[in-house]
Scaffold this active site. Sequence first.
Site, PDB file in Angstrom:
ATOM      1  N   GLY A   1     -10.001   3.242 -52.408  1.00 41.94           N
ATOM      2  CA  GLY A   1     -10.710   4.434 -52.888  1.00 41.94           C
ATOM      3  C   GLY A   1      -9.750   5.610 -53.040  1.00 41.94           C
ATOM      4  N   HIS A   2      -8.949   5.844 -52.001  1.00 41.46           N
ATOM      5  CA  HIS A   2      -7.931   6.902 -52.082  1.00 41.46           C
ATOM      6  C   HIS A   2      -6.935   6.590 -53.204  1.00 41.46           C
ATOM      7  CE1 HIS A   2      -8.895   6.987 -47.589  1.00 41.46           C
ATOM      8  NE2 HIS A   2      -9.174   8.224 -47.952  1.00 41.46           N
TER       9      HIS A   2
ATOM     10  N   ARG B   1     -13.497   4.630 -42.049  1.00 42.92           N
ATOM     11  CA  ARG B   1     -14.297   4.298 -40.852  1.00 42.92           C
ATOM     12  C   ARG B   1     -14.824   2.863 -40.879  1.00 42.92           C
ATOM     13  NH1 ARG B   1     -15.736  10.140 -41.075  1.00 42.92           N
ATOM     14  NH2 ARG B   1     -15.015  11.030 -39.103  1.00 42.92           N
TER      15      ARG B   1
ATOM     16  N   LYS C   1     -17.833   9.508 -53.103  1.00 42.22           N
ATOM     17  CA  LYS C   1     -18.247   8.930 -51.816  1.00 42.22           C
ATOM     18  C   LYS C   1     -18.757  10.010 -50.853  1.00 42.22           C
ATOM     19  CE  LYS C   1     -17.998   6.334 -47.977  1.00 42.22           C
ATOM     20  NZ  LYS C   1     -18.094   7.378 -46.976  1.00 42.22           N
TER      21      LYS C   1
ATOM     22  N   GLN D   1     -19.726  16.915 -49.822  1.00 37.64           N
ATOM     23  CA  GLN D   1     -18.424  17.574 -49.658  1.00 37.64           C
ATOM     24  C   GLN D   1     -17.908  18.114 -50.995  1.00 37.64           C
ATOM     25  OE1 GLN D   1     -15.071  16.103 -47.089  1.00 37.64           O
ATOM     26  NE2 GLN D   1     -14.355  15.245 -49.010  1.00 37.64           N
TER      27      GLN D   1
ATOM     28  N   MET E   1      -7.441  12.195 -45.217  1.00 43.15           N
ATOM     29  CA  MET E   1      -7.153  12.145 -43.780  1.00 43.15           C
ATOM     30  C   MET E   1      -6.361  10.886 -43.432  1.00 43.15           C
ATOM     31  SD  MET E   1     -10.252  13.964 -41.803  1.00 43.15           S
ATOM     32  CE  MET E   1     -11.363  12.587 -41.749  1.00 43.15           C
ATOM     33  N   GLY E   2      -5.762  10.262 -44.443  1.00 46.53           N
ATOM     34  CA  GLY E   2      -4.972   9.056 -44.161  1.00 46.53           C
ATOM     35  C   GLY E   2      -5.856   7.835 -43.969  1.00 46.53           C
TER      36      GLY E   2
HETATM   37  P1  AMP Z   1     -10.989  10.992 -46.438  1.00 48.11           P
HETATM   38  O1  AMP Z   1      -9.627  10.481 -46.158  1.00 48.11           O
HETATM   39  O2  AMP Z   1     -12.083  10.108 -45.929  1.00 48.11           O
HETATM   40  O3  AMP Z   1     -11.153  12.431 -46.034  1.00 48.11           O
HETATM   41  O4  AMP Z   1     -11.164  10.958 -48.013  1.00 48.11           O
HETATM   42  C1  AMP Z   1     -10.237  11.608 -48.843  1.00 48.11           C
HETATM   43  C2  AMP Z   1     -10.762  11.618 -50.244  1.00 48.11           C
HETATM   44  O5  AMP Z   1     -10.937  10.276 -50.698  1.00 48.11           O
HETATM   45  C3  AMP Z   1     -12.139  12.299 -50.350  1.00 48.11           C
HETATM   46  O6  AMP Z   1     -12.205  13.041 -51.549  1.00 48.11           O
HETATM   47  C4  AMP Z   1     -13.062  11.119 -50.384  1.00 48.11           C
HETATM   48  O7  AMP Z   1     -14.302  11.392 -51.024  1.00 48.11           O
HETATM   49  C5  AMP Z   1     -12.257  10.122 -51.162  1.00 48.11           C
HETATM   50  N1  AMP Z   1     -12.757   8.776 -50.915  1.00 48.11           N
HETATM   51  C6  AMP Z   1     -13.033   8.208 -49.715  1.00 48.11           C
HETATM   52  N2  AMP Z   1     -13.551   6.981 -49.872  1.00 48.11           N
HETATM   53  C7  AMP Z   1     -13.613   6.758 -51.211  1.00 48.11           C
HETATM   54  C8  AMP Z   1     -14.064   5.678 -52.018  1.00 48.11           C
HETATM   55  N3  AMP Z   1     -14.583   4.567 -51.483  1.00 48.11           N
HETATM   56  N4  AMP Z   1     -13.980   5.797 -53.360  1.00 48.11           N
HETATM   57  C9  AMP Z   1     -13.471   6.927 -53.920  1.00 48.11           C
HETATM   58  N5  AMP Z   1     -13.026   7.988 -53.214  1.00 48.11           N
HETATM   59  C10 AMP Z   1     -13.100   7.903 -51.877  1.00 48.11           C
END
Ligand code: AMP
Length: 285
Positions: A36-37, A187, A149, A153, A30-31
Site C-alpha cells: 500500500g505504501h 497492523r 485506507k 485522516q 510510520m514505516g
Molecule cells: P501509515 O504508515 O499507516 O501511517 O500509512 C502511511 C500512508 O500510507 C497513509 O496515507 C495511509 O493511508 C497509506 N496506506 C496505508 N495502508 C494503505 C493501503 N492498504 N493502501 C493504500 N495506502 C495505504
Amino acid sequence: MTTITRVHEMQSFVQDARRSGKTVGCVPTMGALHAGHASLITFAAAHHDVVVTSIFVNPTQFAPGEDFEAYPRDLAADLAIVEAAGGGVVFAPTVAEMYPNGPTTSIHVAGVSETLEGASRPTHFDGVATVVCKLFEAMMPHEAYFGQKDFQQTLVVRRMAEDLLIPVRITVLPTVREPDGLAMSSRNAYLNAVERAQSRTISKALFAARELILAGERNGSTLHHVMATIIATEQALTLEYAVAANAVTLVAEPVFRSDATIVLLIAARLGKTRLIDNVLIQPHE
Ligand code: AMP
C-alpha cells in the site's frame, strides 16, 4: 538512496531541489512499509523529480495504552521497499528531532476530526494533524500523497492544510488489498493465522453494502444493518462502528441523495488488534 534524519538537512535538501526547478512529492508514513505504501511512492515518483518518504512513528497520535511501543519498526526493510518502489529519499527523524520541546504545540481540526475515529480515539487526530503539519514544514513538498485506507485522516489533513494556508496539493490514492479483500495495514502483522482468516469479514461487509448502493439502496440505517449483520457472523470481531456517511461531510445521513458520494466505514477489534477499512462509492459508478 539518501536517508536524512535532521530537519534542517531535510529542508536544505528540498530547498536546493526546488531552486534547481525540481518538483517534490512526499509520502508520510510510520514505516513497517507494505505494498500500500509502495503504491503511493511509485505514483509519486511518476509525477515528481524528487520523492521524499518519511518514516516516523509519531508518539502524539497514540493514546496511553495504545501500541506506540509495540508498533513494528524495521528501517532496513523499509529502505529496501522505498528503493524498489522508486523513492530516492527517506526522511527518518527521531522523536526528539520532531518534538524538540516535547508536545507543546498541537493542532486541532474541529468538526471532521471529532466523529468516528475521533470519537473512538479522542487525541488521535490532533497528533496526526500536528505531525503532518510538521512533516510538511520539514519536507516542503509541492504534493503529498495519502491512502484512502485512512479515509477520515485524508479529510483531516486536507482541512488542516487549507486552514493553515500550507501550499501543498493533497492527493489521495486507492486502498491496496490482499487477495482476500483485507486492506493492507502495518497492523495486520499483529494478526495470528486464525485472526488473519477472520479479518476478511470486514471487507466482505463493506463490499456487500457497496453492492446494495450500486443497486440503488440509499437508506443509511439499512446499509448500517447489512454491515453490522455480516460483521456479527464472525464472533471474533467486535464492531466499533459501521457507518454509511456522506464522503464530503462525513455525516451519516438517514437517506442519501442519488447523486451523493457515499463512504462506508468500519472499525472493529479482532483480539488485541484494531482494524479500520472503508470503501467509497461515486454516484454514477
Ligand atoms: P501509515 O504508515 O499507516 O501511517 O500509512 C502511511 C500512508 O500510507 C497513509 O496515507 C495511509 O493511508 C497509506 N496506506 C496505508 N495502508 C494503505 C493501503 N492498504 N493502501 C493504500 N495506502 C495505504
